[in-house]
Write a protein that holds these residues in place. Structure first.
Motif, mmCIF file in Angstrom:
data_model
loop_
_atom_site.group_PDB
_atom_site.id
_atom_site.type_symbol
_atom_site.label_atom_id
_atom_site.label_comp_id
_atom_site.label_asym_id
_atom_site.label_seq_id
_atom_site.Cartn_x
_atom_site.Cartn_y
_atom_site.Cartn_z
ATOM 1 N N GLU F 62 -46.006 41.584 23.190
ATOM 2 C CA GLU F 62 -47.374 41.602 23.419
ATOM 3 C C GLU F 62 -48.051 40.930 22.278
ATOM 4 O O GLU F 62 -47.328 41.004 21.220
ATOM 5 C CB GLU F 62 -48.214 42.995 23.519
ATOM 6 C CG GLU F 62 -47.782 43.720 25.076
ATOM 7 C CD GLU F 62 -48.602 44.951 25.127
ATOM 8 O OE1 GLU F 62 -49.680 45.233 24.538
ATOM 9 O OE2 GLU F 62 -48.423 45.419 26.130
ATOM 10 N N TYR F 63 -49.052 40.014 22.291
ATOM 11 C CA TYR F 63 -49.790 39.272 21.340
ATOM 12 C C TYR F 63 -51.168 39.468 21.169
ATOM 13 O O TYR F 63 -51.755 40.167 22.385
ATOM 14 C CB TYR F 63 -49.395 37.723 21.863
ATOM 15 C CG TYR F 63 -50.144 36.681 21.147
ATOM 16 C CD1 TYR F 63 -49.492 36.176 19.879
ATOM 17 C CD2 TYR F 63 -51.475 36.579 21.257
ATOM 18 C CE1 TYR F 63 -50.229 35.282 19.209
ATOM 19 C CE2 TYR F 63 -51.817 35.318 20.263
ATOM 20 C CZ TYR F 63 -51.571 34.693 19.271
ATOM 21 O OH TYR F 63 -52.096 34.145 18.623
ATOM 22 N N GLY F 64 -51.619 39.742 19.923
ATOM 23 C CA GLY F 64 -52.901 39.808 19.617
ATOM 24 C C GLY F 64 -53.587 39.138 18.476
ATOM 25 O O GLY F 64 -52.669 38.731 17.596
ATOM 26 N N GLN F 83 -57.613 40.870 28.074
ATOM 27 C CA GLN F 83 -56.881 39.881 27.408
ATOM 28 C C GLN F 83 -57.067 38.547 28.028
ATOM 29 O O GLN F 83 -57.201 38.361 29.289
ATOM 30 C CB GLN F 83 -55.473 39.966 27.504
ATOM 31 C CG GLN F 83 -54.915 41.490 26.634
ATOM 32 C CD GLN F 83 -53.546 41.714 26.887
ATOM 33 O OE1 GLN F 83 -53.089 42.072 27.823
ATOM 34 N NE2 GLN F 83 -53.065 41.740 25.752
ATOM 35 N N GLY F 85 -56.813 34.326 28.672
ATOM 36 C CA GLY F 85 -55.818 33.593 29.422
ATOM 37 C C GLY F 85 -54.935 33.059 28.309
ATOM 38 O O GLY F 85 -53.524 33.222 28.523
ATOM 39 N N ARG F 86 -55.388 32.459 27.177
ATOM 40 C CA ARG F 86 -54.671 32.105 26.109
ATOM 41 C C ARG F 86 -53.521 33.076 25.338
ATOM 42 O O ARG F 86 -52.272 33.043 25.355
ATOM 43 C CB ARG F 86 -55.405 31.601 24.964
ATOM 44 C CG ARG F 86 -54.713 31.038 23.919
ATOM 45 C CD ARG F 86 -55.481 30.688 22.681
ATOM 46 N NE ARG F 86 -54.880 30.346 21.479
ATOM 47 C CZ ARG F 86 -54.372 31.465 20.448
ATOM 48 N NH1 ARG F 86 -54.615 32.631 20.652
ATOM 49 N NH2 ARG F 86 -53.709 31.175 19.520
ATOM 50 N N LEU F 88 -52.361 35.984 27.186
ATOM 51 C CA LEU F 88 -51.566 36.381 28.211
ATOM 52 C C LEU F 88 -50.322 35.234 28.177
ATOM 53 O O LEU F 88 -49.137 35.482 28.204
ATOM 54 C CB LEU F 88 -52.054 36.501 29.629
ATOM 55 C CG LEU F 88 -53.070 37.610 29.838
ATOM 56 C CD1 LEU F 88 -53.957 37.586 30.925
ATOM 57 C CD2 LEU F 88 -52.210 38.999 29.540
ATOM 58 N N GLU F 89 -50.877 34.012 28.203
ATOM 59 C CA GLU F 89 -49.910 32.871 28.175
ATOM 60 C C GLU F 89 -48.938 32.952 26.830
ATOM 61 O O GLU F 89 -47.624 32.758 27.175
ATOM 62 C CB GLU F 89 -50.520 31.576 27.963
ATOM 63 C CG GLU F 89 -50.073 30.228 28.470
ATOM 64 C CD GLU F 89 -51.017 29.126 28.026
ATOM 65 O OE1 GLU F 89 -51.940 29.090 29.164
ATOM 66 O OE2 GLU F 89 -50.656 28.080 27.512
ATOM 67 N N ARG F 92 -46.448 35.845 27.133
ATOM 68 C CA ARG F 92 -45.512 35.710 28.167
ATOM 69 C C ARG F 92 -44.361 34.756 27.724
ATOM 70 O O ARG F 92 -42.982 35.050 27.896
ATOM 71 C CB ARG F 92 -46.021 34.983 29.472
ATOM 72 C CG ARG F 92 -46.693 36.027 30.386
ATOM 73 C CD ARG F 92 -47.827 35.419 31.336
ATOM 74 N NE ARG F 92 -47.120 34.624 32.200
ATOM 75 C CZ ARG F 92 -46.512 34.751 33.371
ATOM 76 N NH1 ARG F 92 -46.656 35.852 33.782
ATOM 77 N NH2 ARG F 92 -46.287 33.703 34.088
ATOM 78 N N ARG F 96 -40.363 35.799 27.084
ATOM 79 C CA ARG F 96 -39.202 35.059 27.648
ATOM 80 C C ARG F 96 -38.406 34.394 26.544
ATOM 81 O O ARG F 96 -37.168 34.830 26.683
ATOM 82 C CB ARG F 96 -39.683 33.737 28.628
ATOM 83 C CG ARG F 96 -40.355 34.199 29.740
ATOM 84 C CD ARG F 96 -40.413 32.532 30.538
ATOM 85 N NE ARG F 96 -41.136 31.669 29.930
ATOM 86 C CZ ARG F 96 -42.639 31.445 29.793
ATOM 87 N NH1 ARG F 96 -43.279 32.347 30.476
ATOM 88 N NH2 ARG F 96 -43.008 30.515 29.383
#
Lengths: 240, 240, 240, 240, 240, 240
Positions: F62-64, F83, F85-86, F88-89, F92, F96
């Protein structure tokens, strides 16, 4: 007198195209004139939590409109983060109507979801959804029978739906957008093949309507319903 | 025969209590037997964005149910983060119905919001909301007149609403929860004082209904409506 | 000197009406003057996931305000899609306070939810909610005992709550909205019958307060608490 | 006796590191022992809508906790789609407290937002946030003065905050997580330099507390507050 | 060797059907084999807030998938209350790509929104969306020119997109779902007519890929792109 | 020529600080010049629902970004309720990439979540997150080994990431914000130690890029990657 030149008791051109998409157990493109709705029926094992163990199945519907199905673009509900009141109201109506076509006990513990997505909207999207959704539902049940998921036949009866209204003082059948936006009264009728009424939803947008007008509209709806059942039986290959 | 012992054409005890709360411009507690709904009408300056500059007012409604208005507790919609489909469907119906009571042009650029909050639910919450909401709306308009916010009278007509249904084969008036949950058919009717129909919403929960049954139910609704108008006029001090 | 004409140490008129609604296991309308809160206690089998298997029960609260409980209408939280910070803060306080009234071990694996819905707000809605909610909670426990859902008595003690503040330099008891909105300091106190403090929440909205002022306010709160316990015992039919 | 070996009246090691990040107008890393909170103050032109034209400024706060600030990971609030009740309660407290440090009239039409993000949580995150946030706020105001955005000095007084509690029967100062999770009572105190109380929030998690205990806790809080003010003045280069 | 029997460098059958719906300023049904996406371009006056007064236009895209576009039904994003990460990622890619086709300065203060709704998904929905969306965008610009909303020609160049991948060790063009779900590597390429690269997004789902493999994939993509431009020009009636 | 004075092939100063926080199983502060990201890896028993019973583990991210990580404050995603779009992108992409570092079969039924929270953003936050996140992930796996939660070694290879771009016509390595916001092309590359490519994401923000430019950028990325692996091995105490 009608903007489309139709006589008061004329339906628009009705088309029911089966197998419009490849993956759904039942897939029907229904067209009422320029109104085009893609009805996809999905069969899934199991039932919603509140029905578990009751030895019956479930039929439900969801409704959506592509952002540019209409004359001007409306915001995408997924982006706005919720389904609007109109959407919820319509999908509840479709679900209730389609359940009247099926004996849920005989369906067994399966859920059939009928997605009605409007590709193009020219009035009557809910009535087209019910009429086409019923064919997709029938297709899905046939699919289950071919797959031997069910033995008995849960299909009870065909269900169709059409709108009627008072347009410039005259009762008319199957309103398109031009008529619908200017009609005094708008009545959506859902019928069974035996003439029984499943749903009647009438709204006086401009002026109250009388019992007499209501009866005139219901007469028209009956006539339209008979024609729609013919279209449905033809699409499904059921002898008339 | 009815669980409550009422005759088929009998309303429950109807009570309309004005000034139930202190702050709203119109505040009415409406009771249809054990069903109790608090209807508060609020007057605010201005209209929604899409009506600005059109030189007219707006009437709208919101509907809610206290979590324990019912036999078992249902989750609070504010906590779940959205209003359910049933709630949205009902508040859209109330709003449309109440707008039929008012000449929006004469209202001027004001918005009247009628909040219908169900304190106790025993069937017929939407019909009670419309019947009580119309009295609260009238109160709010009188308040505007006393405050000289408007000069002309935007009130067109009283609107009332009652449910009818087919219960164990017999048409009955004003269903309570016991009847409603077991009825074959349920019809909500919204009427104007002159006998005109504003909304008709019929659903065959168990079995389709015939035109004959529809007409019998509408006859009952008309009788119920006449009695409700008497209650409304009495509450408002309007000579019968 | 107080806008209401009360002496500094006077509560508003307190009313606790039991069985205000029919379905809740405990239902109390609490009134602190014009502030009216409907407190409904619901008993449900089971406990939240994080308490399962711990052999204890749970008591929680939810708080809401009808849109027109106040002088001007505030948006409906269900429509806005979330509960505001003030709402969450208050319902957490009510829940913590009511848990102090109950021995959760003796409650067994049941959850009691106390819904506090403000019908009319004139200051002190959270203290009225706690005071009335405790009576509804007690009613619900009695209901469980009558139904033989529990054998032992999980009720530990009555809990009441009142606000105190510094208004125009003078400590006053049970502030109404007029005082509250202009007070320098506002202190909400939750007490047990034995004089113990459960919660103390003081906020200096305008000017910091001294230890001396805090003690004066707590003296007033003690006096108010004693009177509230008398009202609660009377409502519950407990000998004084 | 305390798990940390501290005496009952001892604060944890306090550190206030200015300019912890580059871009914020005020940026302070505050540490109360292992509790670490990054406080960033942002200055923006304009005020919230409801303050426009009132010729004053606004100070507000937001609070967040990194998912793994704690012993076990808690879900990210942005992913869950809403801020929890605890978060909202804390950020409302921080905002109210910091507003007591500033003369909003003298601030002019600017908004200062103090973001308090917890990097590591070992109890007392809200008191650390207020104590560190006040230093970041002061830094932001100095930045505005250097930029000549304001002429007068809106800073009224330093504000600090510390928790006190009853741990195993003894009043203790500045509880860490080990103590906090087992304390009978927890009191958060926000103080002004002149000894005035801004906020007092006491909760009896296990057993009610007496006026005597409350006073003992407030004595400890006063002692802690004096030490925190020394740390703040040192960090800001203000003569003691 | 490929499940479809195609040679490694063969596209699926490509179809671009203009005027698929009536109301959108540009409406194209794009088919890459069984993948079918409806691309509707809408022209609206004005630009997003952050672009106002900059004397330029904006092009953006939204992406959605009908619930039963796929082998099994996926939940409706509008019902779940948010767009998923995959959806947002794809619509951001489509928007960036289409902006490369247009000179935003010459577009003037208009916004063109291209809605890409997947009716049937068999791999490559994002590349089909870009390829079809560019044709819909061009149609919308022609519509603006016919309506004399713009005088100059903001269209810079055609943009197309295709996926390439390593499937069982061999680089292949335009993967369908069967290949995509088992490929080691998947690369989406967006190209301009002059051979320039607009976007390159490669993901090694199973095993890292080498520079050599990357180059082989890009060679294939170039070949596919040339064919797609031919299809686009044909659909638009542009001489080859 | 670069705003920072760096040569085109120079990374910014790279720092990897282990054990930056106390509680996470792996905790790394990664700095690429002024960009600072806190990467915390959490080990939890069990796997997401859709992986249950497949006898493998899961790695996700997760990113914040803290609201004031950037030059101006951006709204808190938790407060906005979703959250972007940026975000979530990016998360992800990180997930990966990190999965390529681990043999999920050997991990067993554990989930490792890597939280990447940006404390300060000066370009390249996603590449720093992957580079630092891989070290935190390795730390967490070592922690599991020390705790004997796993016997075999699921760590396959180090993964690092760096951005490259075309800035004023020249390919440059590791763009900071100043360069990134003005670059024609921006390419994020994720690499394995053996030179393999895991992800390549190139975007032509201003002008399309050629195959030649792509290759020049990839050459630079390879050089940067080799240096980053050295930093990672050093931080982890792995012999070079």
């Amino acid at each position: 007198m009608r903007p489309s030149g139709r006589t008061p008791d004329a339906l628009r051109e009705i088309r029911l195209t089966r197998e419009f998409t490849r993956y759904a157990e039942g897939s029907v493109l229904v067209e009422f004139g320029h109104t085009r709705v893609l009805c996809n029926a999905t069969v899934e094992t199991g039932v919603p939590r509140w029905l578990r163990g009751k030895n019956q199945g479930w039929v439900t519907a969801e409704y959506g409109m592509l952002p540019r199905a209409t004359h001007s673009r409306s915001g995408r509900e997924a982006a706005r983060g919720k389904q609007g009141g109109r959407t919820l109201e319509i999908q509840r109506l479709i679900g209730r109507s389609l359940r009247a076509a099926v004996d849920l006990k005989k369906l067994g513990e399966f859920t059939i979801t009928v997605d009605c997505d409007v590709l193009q909207a020219d009035g009557g999207t809910r009535t087209a959804s019910i009429t086409g959704g019923c064919v997709a539902l029938m297709e899905a049940i046939r699919h289950m029978q071919r797959k031997r998921q069910i033995k008995s036949d849960p299909f009870k009866q065909l269900i169709s739906s059409v709108s009627v209204g008072i347009y410039k003082g005259t009762p008319v059948l199957d309103l398109d957008y031009d008529e619908d936006s200017r009609a005094d009264t708008d009545l959506n009728v859902v019928m069974a093949e035996d003439g029984g009424l499943i749903e009647v939803q009438g709204t006086a947008e401009q002026a109250a309507f009388s019992r007499l007008e209501l009866n005139a509209m219901l007469d028209l709806a009956e006539k339209g319903g008979r024609e729609l059942f013919t279209h449905q039986r033809e699409a499904l290959g059921i002898p008339q």
